[in-house]
Design an enzyme around this catalytic site. Sequence first.
Site, mmCIF file in Angstrom:
data_model
loop_
_atom_site.group_PDB
_atom_site.id
_atom_site.type_symbol
_atom_site.label_atom_id
_atom_site.label_comp_id
_atom_site.label_asym_id
_atom_site.label_seq_id
_atom_site.Cartn_x
_atom_site.Cartn_y
_atom_site.Cartn_z
ATOM 1 C CG ASP A 111 1.569 -16.548 11.436
ATOM 2 O OD1 ASP A 111 0.792 -15.832 10.768
ATOM 3 O OD2 ASP A 111 1.277 -17.688 11.815
ATOM 4 C CD GLU A 125 -2.835 1.116 2.467
ATOM 5 O OE1 GLU A 125 -3.151 0.014 2.952
ATOM 6 O OE2 GLU A 125 -3.250 2.197 2.912
HETATM 7 C C1 MEV Z 1 -5.438 3.350 5.394
HETATM 8 O O1 MEV Z 1 -4.783 2.190 4.976
HETATM 9 C C2 MEV Z 1 -5.339 3.492 6.892
HETATM 10 C C3 MEV Z 1 -6.136 4.661 7.484
HETATM 11 O O2 MEV Z 1 -7.494 4.567 7.060
HETATM 12 C C4 MEV Z 1 -6.045 4.538 8.972
HETATM 13 C C5 MEV Z 1 -6.960 5.464 9.736
HETATM 14 O O3 MEV Z 1 -8.000 5.865 9.224
HETATM 15 O O4 MEV Z 1 -6.618 5.746 10.905
HETATM 16 C C6 MEV Z 1 -5.611 5.986 6.995
#
Ligand code: MEV
Length: 452
Positions: free
Chosen positions: A298, A86
């Site tokens: 894991d 990501e």
């Molecule tokens: C995205 O991968 C993670 C977030 O949505 C976490 C959050 O909202 O605290 C940005």
Amino acid sequence: MGEKTISGFSKLSKRGKIKWIVENFFKDPDAVTKELTSYWHGNAAQQKVLDGFSENTISNFPMPYGVAPNVVINGKTYCVPMVIEESSVVAAASSAAKYWMSRGGFKAEVLSTTKVGQVHFTWPGKAEDLFSFFESVKGDLLTDVAELTARMESRGGGITNIELLDFTKDHAGYYQIKLYFETCDSMGANFINSVLEAMSANWTQRVKANTDFEGADQDVDIVMSILSNYTPECIVRASVSCPIAQLDSKLSEEENMALAKRFETAVKIAHIDPYRAATHNKGIFNGIDAVVLATGNDFRAIEAGGHTFAARSGSYRSLSFCEIRDNEFHFWLDIPLAIGTVGGLTTIHPMAKRSLDMLGAPSAKELMEIIASIGLAQNFAALKSLVTTGIQKGHMKMHLLNILNHLEASEKEAELTVVHFKEKAVSFSGVRAFLDQLRGVKNPISSIATSK
Ligand code: MEV
């Protein structure tokens, strides 16, 4: 058998497996074969190691391996390896690490390291008879598995406690032998499961041999013996704090206080509402899973344990906490992390080994502290964006770069597109149309292959 089923697939060679797959599931077998084989490791010995981790392997699935430098934990600086697909996660961890580096860094502390294994069984007799028999053979049950625990004991670990639990109110005849383990620097799954299986066999025999329990209807029926991935006594705490006035040097004192309060409210919301808690904790696991993966641990076990811990009050809540005390901002995370730095994949996956080297060959406790700190860094970065600018600005910048890559934009085209979209919403079709325009395409959109 259906057209696309096969028996003996696992016995085919790797090329044989690919041949069957491409012929049955793809329209362009040659191209797919080429692509699948292109990800084979250039070094056959290394490929054999990778193939050994799983079954029916036909290729490798590459994931980006990034690092977050400048992570100061308990006064020591780490460069932390992260495996994640990501965009923005490594950038967020890095920027939060740098931010806290100039504010004393992360403090982390392992609060406990106990892991749990269970022998689940049913028994038809009277509970008090079973409990008194269990008390009389408890020591023998531990001696029975002494050979299995000897090595772990020599490293300072082993079985730390054993108890019998009565669940007959929930299910007729259901009891559990619950074992507590210290597994030192190893995650200990194989060790725990071997001990449990041996103990369940010995327990069955001992109950059978007890003349007070007469007849086959007094036999123990072992349902299963397995470790628990819920480890509420294998906890690490990571924390950061600073005077509120130091939160953002560009803000006034009042503005910094408003920021701290907004941040505190955002964490509180994740304690109130499970919908928000899930996303909030997902952000924490963005960081945690990435380091867990990079170090050959894991991540499914870590996720299962973490989410169960988040629900320990009976409702699913945030794993992190925030408090404003005496004009100081305090932000911390408590999380169960049953990980290891020896044994399992940590030693045999070549990249996991490199990751651990990069971290200075940490003990399991030190790695727990590193992983929790990255989880907290991630959570801090996400919340700071969410309560100020919103996350889409940063995300869309990365998204735009991915689209440009996909559309094979040249450096010049990418530069012009980034400037063009600085204040505009990024969408795939918008970027494609802009590139078409730049490229002087007469019949835009259709000219560019969008699905490769
Ligand atoms: C995205 O991968 C993670 C977030 O949505 C976490 C959050 O909202 O605290 C940005």
